[in-house]
Design an enzyme around this catalytic site. Structure first.
Site, PDB file in Angstrom:
ATOM      1  N   GLU A 177      -6.350   3.186   3.293  1.00 19.00           N
ATOM      2  CA  GLU A 177      -6.489   4.515   3.903  1.00 19.00           C
ATOM      3  C   GLU A 177      -7.033   5.556   2.929  1.00 19.00           C
ATOM      4  OE1 GLU A 177      -2.732   5.689   5.522  1.00 19.00           O
ATOM      5  OE2 GLU A 177      -3.102   4.602   7.370  1.00 19.00           O
ATOM      6  N   GLU A 246      -3.005  -1.429  11.468  1.00 19.49           N
ATOM      7  CA  GLU A 246      -1.644  -0.891  11.602  1.00 19.49           C
ATOM      8  C   GLU A 246      -1.462  -0.264  12.971  1.00 19.49           C
ATOM      9  OE1 GLU A 246      -0.386   1.748   8.485  1.00 19.49           O
ATOM     10  OE2 GLU A 246      -1.085   0.401   6.910  1.00 19.49           O
TER      11      GLU A 246
HETATM   12  C1  GAL Z   1       0.019   4.456   6.933  1.00 17.90           C
HETATM   13  C2  GAL Z   1       0.100   3.591   5.690  1.00 17.90           C
HETATM   14  C3  GAL Z   1       1.281   2.635   5.762  1.00 17.90           C
HETATM   15  C4  GAL Z   1       2.504   3.379   6.185  1.00 17.90           C
HETATM   16  C5  GAL Z   1       2.252   4.072   7.502  1.00 17.90           C
HETATM   17  C6  GAL Z   1       3.418   4.867   8.020  1.00 17.90           C
HETATM   18  O1  GAL Z   1      -0.704   5.595   6.686  1.00 17.90           O
HETATM   19  O2  GAL Z   1      -1.070   2.851   5.528  1.00 17.90           O
HETATM   20  O3  GAL Z   1       1.444   2.033   4.514  1.00 17.90           O
HETATM   21  O4  GAL Z   1       2.809   4.289   5.196  1.00 17.90           O
HETATM   22  O5  GAL Z   1       1.234   4.981   7.341  1.00 17.90           O
HETATM   23  O6  GAL Z   1       4.518   4.076   8.163  1.00 17.90           O
END
Ligand code: GAL
Length: 819
Positions: A177, A246
């Site tokens: 990110e 994610e």
């Molecule tokens: C994203 C990140 C993850 C985690 C998630 C929130 O931005 O890539 O590692 O932090 O947010 O749980």
């Protein structure tokens, strides 16, 4: 001899048998087949090796193809060039467990992770190297990043774990990110991302590299998406398949905060929409969140529990209906794999956010009917039939005719978990405690640490994050005839300590911590100074280092000042500015250095007058492990804040005294409309975290176990108890013509508490009969079919339950069974 040679040759060939992973604009292709891939995040150090096989197996049974994990640099290299891959950190064992289960792996090396993990996964020694700036074209940083990344890749290669070597890993990730924060890094940020790409590529892993949220990802890096929804995402290159690294299944929790939930319907909706709109890889973040043991929680203020409302709960139990409803979705999507990845796509827009997407090959077609309207159901007419698609849902019809799945229609049971008291023989209902004070004499009375400086330092710089604790101590002299003596004086500390305790001449004058997310605050207390030497001792405590944002490595922690003694009058006067005084520093606490938490510790503990509400106090008790295999938790209600150990294993920071505010929770959560982290909260006005996971592998099944607590703020341990977690009851609420499976997770169903076929009201635990109901005895029918069995399957049909007249509403069966 010849046959031996042949055999050796055969073995050699089979162990290097490669899996070819490639990609095109449509999908990831594995050994010539375009794939629809469902994946789930499980971070290995957030559970124990003993839990891994079960978690991964449940992932597979839940319809996953792959397991994804980060690799946490600070866990593996706690001191520069000293590595740890033992126990929970055994990356290779974790990857082999994935392989043994026949699943693929996605390896997110980063090495920046975020992940609500301490310091985002970076070691603090890295920050303390001269001239260091993280995540930019900084030579020292790039050398260290390359060193760690190469080491991980080499380790994994040595075990033949990349798909190109015949292993399970089909994708690797570099950075994470960066695109979200790169603005402030300017041109250097752009060069850095190019360097990352080249560096990763030079490691020749033989599988594609991904970069999340990086819309300038250089070729051949694959730019992927993170978020609650990614159906709109368009990768920056037409040859990059649409991938979602994610899909947040819930959210994390912070001290002082509430329990976030993301509804099952909404997670399913986001996934189905993603595949409706050409997606091919979806990873759930998290599939199992687990526990932030020890000091691994990020921050500031990430809780010890990292449950995340994921499909598998913190302890590894099925979080139903989320787990089951998604499993059904995975099965449907897999059944359409070929058509989704090879078919021609056409879309019909019906207006009002309703649409149909048709995937067509020569062999047939598959359809998605989507309704993104959050208020009104849509009626879609398609090939002479009409279909009602509820608001904010997607219907999947693998043959474009029959509805196989709708994201808003849950036919999976809801499981209500219960906590049971420890039933081990001989365990008294209350534990017998012994205690010790934390020995602080050297600091409180002498102000004597390990080093002195005439400056206030950031905590990270002094401690290298070897401990949460840092003493800042100084002495202040007042002459006998000092005009200020006897006046109203106070000590004022401008603090970025996550928690601060202040002592003057051995007396605890108060503590303070960040509230409402304000990590910079003023601590101020009236103090009576004496003539002569006064010792001021400030204990600063970190509660997880920052893990997110541009230049997050420099977010202050500790006491950076100014610190002053102030005369409190109408016109305030600074009596002494102590900021550039001689400060003596000491990292850590005595009890930690003397390892009081170890079972073998020979230090003396007292059973006499066990104190309550005493700051800086150690408590110890022995207990018997709860019988059976159900997951174990310790209830720490009554305690303030501190750290807990079971048989020497650090189970994490505890802080049950931190109560969340009363507002913001709703009894029922509406799945319709875009989800955000504040949308569906529970646990208002309750301790942020009351129960703490004690993995079974930390316990001795036979004999004694030891619980040690270090209590910082003051608490009452008399309510502490061990409990087990299991399914207490299961419910379903399903329309006719569906079938439902009830299961008590390997325990028999003991009774049917409620059952009604008609139009029952309410939710699991509070069902009520509606205005119409079958005259058949529904409870009897279900008792016959289910009670005494570990699971039972029921067709919800009028043949079975009768045909009540429910004019105007569709008939449903609601049932609650006790486990
Ligand atoms: C994203 C990140 C993850 C985690 C998630 C929130 O931005 O890539 O590692 O932090 O947010 O749980």
């Amino acid at each position: 001899m010849v046959s031996l040679r042949f055999l050796l040759c055969f073995l050699f060939v089979s162990s290097v048998y490669a899996t070819i992973v490639s990609h095109d604009g449509r999908a990831i292709t594995i050994d010539g087949h375009r794939r629809v891939l469902l994946s789930g995040s499980i971070h290995y150090p957030r559970s124990t090796p003993e839990m891994w096989p079960d978690l991964i197996k449940k992932g597979k049974e839940g319809g996953l193809d792959a397991i994804e994990t980060y690799v946490f640099w600070n866990a593996h290299e706690p001191t520069r060039r000293q590595y740890d891959f033992s126990g929970k950190l055994d990356l290779i064992r974790f990857l082999k467990t994935i392989q043994d289960e026949g699943l693929y792996g996605v390896l997110r090396i980063g090495p920046y992770a975020c992940a609500e993990w301490n310091y985002g996964g970076f070691p603090v020694w890295l920050h303390n190297m001269p001239e260091m700036v993280f995540r930019t074209t900084n030579k020292v940083f790039m050398d260290e990043m390359q060193n760690f990344t190469t080491m991980i890749v080499d380790m994994v290669k040595k075990e033949n774990l990349f798909a190109s070597q015949g292993g399970p890993i089909i994708l690797a990730q570099i950075e994470n990110e960066y695109g979200n924060v790169m603005g402030p890094y300017g041109e250097s940020g752009k060069s850095y991302i190019k360097w990352c790409a080249n560096m990763a590529q030079s490691l020749n892993v033989g599988v594609p590299w991904i970069m999340c949220q990086q819309n300038d990802a250089p070729q051949p890096m694959l730019n992927t998406c993170n978020g609650f929804y990614c159906d709109d995402f368009v990768p920056n290159n037409p040859n990059t398949p649409k991938m979602w690294t994610e899909n947040w299944t819930g959210w994390f929790k912070q001290w002082g905060g509430k329990n976030p939930h993301r509804t099952t319907e909404d997670v399913a909706f986001s996934v189905a929409r993603f595949f409706q709109r050409g997606g091919t890889f979806n990873n759930y973040y998290m599939y199992h969140g687990g526990t932030n043991f020890d000091r691994t929680a990020g921050g500031p203020y990430i809780t010890t529990s990292y449950d995340y409302d994921a499909p598998l709960d913190e302890y590894g139990n099925l979080n139903q209906p989320k787990y089951g409803h998604l499993k059904q979705l995975h099965d449907v999507l897999h059944s359409m794999e070929k058509i989704l990845t090879y078919g021609n796509i056409s879309t019909i827009d019906f207006g009002n956010s309703a649409s149909a997407t048709i995937y067509r090959t020569k062999e047939g077609s598959s359809c998605f009917f989507g309704n993104g309207n959050e208020n009104s159901d849509a009626t879609i007419s398609f090939q002479g039939e009409s279909y009602v698609v509820p608001a904010w849902s997607v219907t999947i019809l693998p043959d474009c005719k029959n509805e196989a799945y709708n994201t808003a229609k849950i036919t999976t049971q809801t499981s209500m978990m219960v906590k049971k008291p420890n039933e081990a023989e001989d365990t008294p209902s209350t534990l017998k405690w012994s205690w010790r004070p934390e020995n602080m004499d050297n600091f409180l009375l002498k102000g004597k640490g390990e080093s002195t400086q005439t400056q206030l330092f950031d905590q990270k710089v002094v401690t290298n994050d070897q401990s949460d604790y840092l003493w800042y101590m100084t002495t202040v002299k007042f002459k006998k005839r000092d005009p200020f003596l006897g006046k109203n004086m106070s000590l004022r500390v401008n603090s970025t300590a996550h928690v601060l305790h202040a002592f003057v001449n051995g007396k605890h004058i108060g503590n303070q911590y960040a509230e409402n997310g304000k990590f910079n605050y003023i601590f101020e207390k009236d103090v009576k100074f004496k003539s002569g030497r006064n010792v001021i001792a400030l204990l600063s405590i970190t509660v997880g280092l920052a893990n997110y944002g541009a230049f997050f490595e420099s977010k202050p922690a500790g006491i950076t000042g100014p610190i002053s003694i102030t005369e409190r009058n109408v016109d305030e006067t600074i009596v002494k500015d102590l900021s550039a005084h001689k400060w003596s520093y000491k990292t850590g606490l005595n009890g930690f250095e003397n390892q009081l938490f170890r079972t073998e510790s020979t230090s003396k503990w007292s059973v006499e007058s066990v104190p309550f509400n005493r700051t800086m106090t150690w408590y110890k008790a022995t207990f018997k492990a709860p019988l059976g295999n159900d997951p174990v938790v310790v209830d720490l209600l009554g305690l303030g804040k501190g750290t807990a150990w079971v048989n020497g294993n650090n189970i994490g920071r505890y802080w049950p005294a931190f109560i969340s505010s009363e507002n913001g929770c709703a009894a029922k959560c509406n799945y319709r409309g875009p989800y955000h982290a504040e949308k569906c909260l529970t646990n208002c006005g309750e301790p942020t975290q009351r129960w703490y996971h004690v993995p079974r592998s930390f316990l001795n099944a036979e004999g004694d176990n030891t619980l040690v607590l270090f209590e910082e703020m003051g608490g009452n341990p008399s309510l502490v108890s061990f409990q087990t977690i299991r399914v207490g009851s299961v419910c379903a609420n399903v329309y006719e013509k569906n079938s439902i499976e009830l299961s008590c997770d390997r325990k028999p169903i003991s009774a049917i508490k409620f059952a009604s076929f008609g139009n029952p009201d309410g939710n699991c635990g509070s069902f009520e009969k509606g205005t119409c109901e079958s005259s058949n005895n529904t409870i009897d029918i279900l008792t016959q079919e289910c009670v005494g069995k570990e699971k039972c399957s029921i067709d919800v049909s009028t043949e079975k339950f009768g045909a009540p007249d429910c004019t105007g509403s569709a008939r449903r069966l609601a049932v609650e069974a006790i486990c």
